[in-house]
Design an enzyme around this catalytic site. Structure first.
Site, PDB file in Angstrom:
ATOM      1  N   GLU A  84      54.053  67.711  33.850  1.00 23.96           N
ATOM      2  CA  GLU A  84      55.443  67.333  33.625  1.00 23.96           C
ATOM      3  C   GLU A  84      55.704  67.258  32.118  1.00 23.96           C
ATOM      4  O   GLU A  84      55.010  66.545  31.395  1.00 23.96           O
ATOM      5  CB  GLU A  84      55.736  65.967  34.265  1.00 23.96           C
ATOM      6  CG  GLU A  84      57.193  65.584  34.144  1.00 23.96           C
ATOM      7  CD  GLU A  84      57.502  64.168  34.641  1.00 23.96           C
ATOM      8  OE1 GLU A  84      56.750  63.245  34.307  1.00 23.96           O
ATOM      9  OE2 GLU A  84      58.502  64.019  35.360  1.00 23.96           O
ATOM     10  N   LYS A 136      63.095  44.918  33.989  1.00 24.69           N
ATOM     11  CA  LYS A 136      62.869  45.316  32.587  1.00 24.69           C
ATOM     12  C   LYS A 136      63.331  46.751  32.359  1.00 24.69           C
ATOM     13  O   LYS A 136      62.793  47.686  32.963  1.00 24.69           O
ATOM     14  CB  LYS A 136      61.392  45.225  32.202  1.00 24.69           C
ATOM     15  CG  LYS A 136      61.211  45.489  30.697  1.00 24.69           C
ATOM     16  CD  LYS A 136      59.775  45.753  30.297  1.00 24.69           C
ATOM     17  CE  LYS A 136      59.431  47.214  30.218  1.00 24.69           C
ATOM     18  NZ  LYS A 136      60.106  47.956  29.141  1.00 24.69           N
ATOM     19  N   GLU A 192      58.274  55.299  42.043  1.00 24.63           N
ATOM     20  CA  GLU A 192      59.053  56.531  41.865  1.00 24.63           C
ATOM     21  C   GLU A 192      58.542  57.153  40.573  1.00 24.63           C
ATOM     22  O   GLU A 192      58.851  56.680  39.489  1.00 24.63           O
ATOM     23  CB  GLU A 192      60.552  56.205  41.748  1.00 24.63           C
ATOM     24  CG  GLU A 192      61.111  55.400  42.907  1.00 24.63           C
ATOM     25  CD  GLU A 192      61.235  56.196  44.194  1.00 24.63           C
ATOM     26  OE1 GLU A 192      61.251  57.444  44.126  1.00 24.63           O
ATOM     27  OE2 GLU A 192      61.314  55.580  45.266  1.00 24.63           O
ATOM     28  N   CYS A 217      63.282  63.343  36.368  1.00 25.88           N
ATOM     29  CA  CYS A 217      62.046  63.385  37.151  1.00 25.88           C
ATOM     30  C   CYS A 217      62.059  64.540  38.146  1.00 25.88           C
ATOM     31  O   CYS A 217      61.043  65.177  38.395  1.00 25.88           O
ATOM     32  CB  CYS A 217      61.881  62.071  37.892  1.00 25.88           C
ATOM     33  SG  CYS A 217      63.352  61.610  38.818  1.00 25.88           S
ATOM     34  N   ALA A 229      63.742  50.205  29.855  1.00 28.13           N
ATOM     35  CA  ALA A 229      62.823  50.841  28.892  1.00 28.13           C
ATOM     36  C   ALA A 229      63.181  50.419  27.475  1.00 28.13           C
ATOM     37  O   ALA A 229      64.332  50.122  27.185  1.00 28.13           O
ATOM     38  CB  ALA A 229      62.907  52.356  29.034  1.00 28.13           C
ATOM     39  N   ILE A 287      61.962  49.967  34.849  1.00 27.70           N
ATOM     40  CA  ILE A 287      62.658  51.278  34.899  1.00 27.70           C
ATOM     41  C   ILE A 287      62.478  52.086  33.604  1.00 27.70           C
ATOM     42  O   ILE A 287      62.178  51.523  32.554  1.00 27.70           O
ATOM     43  CB  ILE A 287      64.163  51.089  35.208  1.00 27.70           C
ATOM     44  CG1 ILE A 287      64.831  50.150  34.206  1.00 27.70           C
ATOM     45  CG2 ILE A 287      64.353  50.567  36.632  1.00 27.70           C
ATOM     46  CD1 ILE A 287      66.349  50.071  34.336  1.00 27.70           C
TER      47      ILE A 287
END
Ligand code: NAP
Ligand code: MG
Length: 491
Positions: free
Chosen positions: A403, A198, A272, A306, A200, A172
């Site tokens: 992005e 896990k 995702e 996101c 970040a 993540i």
């Protein structure tokens, strides 16, 4: 005194900033340990190689704790413990028993919501009002919702006799650390899987706090394993031969690498990934509501979202009015100490991310974009970025296409529905979009043509555990939330 205050408020012109007295959330009783170990087999264990890395508060640059760095050997231990728990316990108990554990986690998280919110704010930089009002309640919402599914799995896919997949490897990002952990762990456990997760590297603390809570809740050892580390730790999880399912949330760049490395492995995968959401305002919209929605869509959580609505499309007749109202609103936004309850915009999550956002702002300027930033002052220490608006941009501008993952909005105009649908869909991504109009029929007409996983109407960034969320195109595949999120963990 009261009379004077009233007079001052009456004298304020629209857009003038009201000075608030500082209202910091007290963190006096919050316990953050000096050192955090890996959570494997229900216990906190030191990493094999004895390596640790620091996690800091991005608003002050102060070190909060040392975090264990797991290597492939530690990951192997975690996967083995998940497999053992799956074979010997988790796959043997009833759905209602699994549900009880999940309900217990949800209730304990509810009781300790404030503590989790404060740690989330300190480790990641987001305003306390968001951590308290969004991140932690969403995490709780997810555990409660999937707890309810645990004893109803056979009704999720009627007549198909669904089964758990086994061991799920989950990786993540740092923008919603606790919430992302809940989005991953809750459906996986409800469906009967065991997990290795896990977080970040910049935001491991709330996942480790969650590990403590899971231990306290008496969840059998090995059902949930949390291994901390950097990208190579994530790679060791996704490439481990005994992982049945990989669930990844993060950048499109890493998502593509994972998809390539898993090709032919037979592992189930959901991705995702990034986004570049379009937010569309029609002339018949309630303009003030739309402006507030745009502010929320792009500056919420410093733009570390996101599904942020970072591309604004305004119908020509109201473009000037909307832009002026956006600028006026930015004058009243409060940026600073994330622990202050009045703060709207907190710190950028890391120096690295701040550099990325700054690079994009420079790119926007060099491409000929017209920059607007309010004159507000920024704290001296920590990582900060003023909310930014770019006008005079085109579809070819990199700030429109790529992005940025920071508080940067691009504004373009349009005349017709066909034109704006084409502009909005002209992107590699397809995660989210927003439509602002007085007419329900227009919402459906436009919404149906937008290639995005979520389309919000006269609102933005609304979530619920019952509702699936996920992307098209380079925003990934698979859905989290709702029944879809559950079936992603079922055979
Ligand atoms: P990232 O760099 O892709 O990292 C995501 C996670 O993957 C982190 O835990 C990271 O570890 C780990 N990782 C890095 N390299 C890896 C590798 N080779 N193999 C396996 N794992 C690896 O993304 P980020 O910068 O943290 O997050 C921002 C991105 O996430 C944005 O693009 C955003 O749009 C996306 N996002 C998407 C959603 C969604 O639901 N679609 C939700 C939130 C965020 P380290 O922390 O050590 O780098
Ligand atoms: Mg940190």
């Amino acid at each position: 005194m009261a009379k004077k205050e009233n007079k001052n408020i009456a004298d304020l012109k629209f857009g003038a900033t009201i000075e608030y007295a500082p209202a910091p959330e007290s963190n006096a009783h919050i316990e953050i340990k000096k050192k955090y170990e890996l959570f494997i087999g229900g216990e906190f264990v030191a990493p094999e190689k004895g390596k640790y890395f620091p996690t800091i508060n991005p608003a002050t640059e102060e070190k909060l704790a040392d975090i264990a760095k797991a290597d492939a050997t530690d990951v192997d231990k975690a996967v083995k413990s998940a497999r053992y728990a799956y074979d010997n316990y988790w796959s043997k108990i009833s759905g209602s028993q699994r549900g009880k554990y999940l309900f217990r986690i949800a209730r304990m998280l509810q009781e300790r919501a404030r503590e989790f919110a404060i740690i989330e704010t300190m480790d990641g930089g987001k305003p306390i009002k968001e951590a308290k009002g969004f991140d932690v309640p969403m995490a709780i919402n997810w555990f409660f919702y999937y707890a309810g599914w645990a004893d109803k799995i056979e009704y999720a896919v009627p007549g198909k006799n669904p089964e758990a997949l086994g061991v799920a490897g989950q990786v993540i990002p740092w923008n919603f650390p606790l919430m992302m952990a809940a989005w991953k762990i809750a459906p996986a456990l409800a469906a009967g899987n065991c997990v290795v997760l896990k977080p970040a590297e910049t935001t491991s603390l709330t996942a480790l706090k969650l590990a403590e809570l899971i231990q306290e809740a008496g969840v059998p050892p090995g059902v949930v394993n949390i291994v901390t580390g950097e990208g190579d730790t994530g790679a060791a999880i996704v490439n481990h031969a005994d992982v049945d399912k990989v669930a990844f949330t993060g950048s499109t760049r890493v998502g593509k690498m994972i998809q390539k490395s898993l090709a032919g492995s037979g592992k189930k995968l959901t991705l995702e990934l990034g986004g570049k959401g379009a937010n569309i305002i029609f002339e018949d919209a309630a303009i003030d509501q739309a402006v507030e929605g745009v502010i929320n869509a792009v500056y919420f959580n410093q733009g570390h979202v996101c599904c942020a609505g970072s591309r604004l499309f305004v119908q020509e007749g109201i473009a000037e009015t909307v832009l002026q109202k956006l600028k006026d609103r930015l004058k009243t936004i409060r940026i600073g100490n994330p622990l202050d309850k009045n703060t709207d915009i907190g710190a950028i999550n890391s120096k690295k991310q701040l550099d990325t956002v700054q690079d994009y702002i420079n790119i926007g300027i060099n491409e000929g974009g017209k920059l607007y930033q309010d004159k507000c002052s920024l704290p001296k220490k920590g990582f900060w970025c003023k909310p930014t608006i770019f006008t005079n941009v085109s579809q070819a501008s990199r700030v429109v296409q790529e992005e940025i993952f920071g508080p940067v909005l691009t504004v373009q105009t349009f005349r017709t529905i066909d034109e704006v649908v084409e502009l909005a869909n002209n992107t590699y991504y397809g995660l989210s979009a927003g439509v602002w109009t007085d007419k329900g029929s227009k919402v459906f007409q436009v919404g149906n043509q937008l290639k995005a996983g979520v389309v919000w109407a006269n609102s933005f960034n609304k979530f619920d555990a019952t509702s699936p969320f996920g992307g098209f195109k380079e925003s990934g595949f698979g859905r989290e939330g709702g029944l879809h999120g559950l079936t992603a963990y079922l055979k």
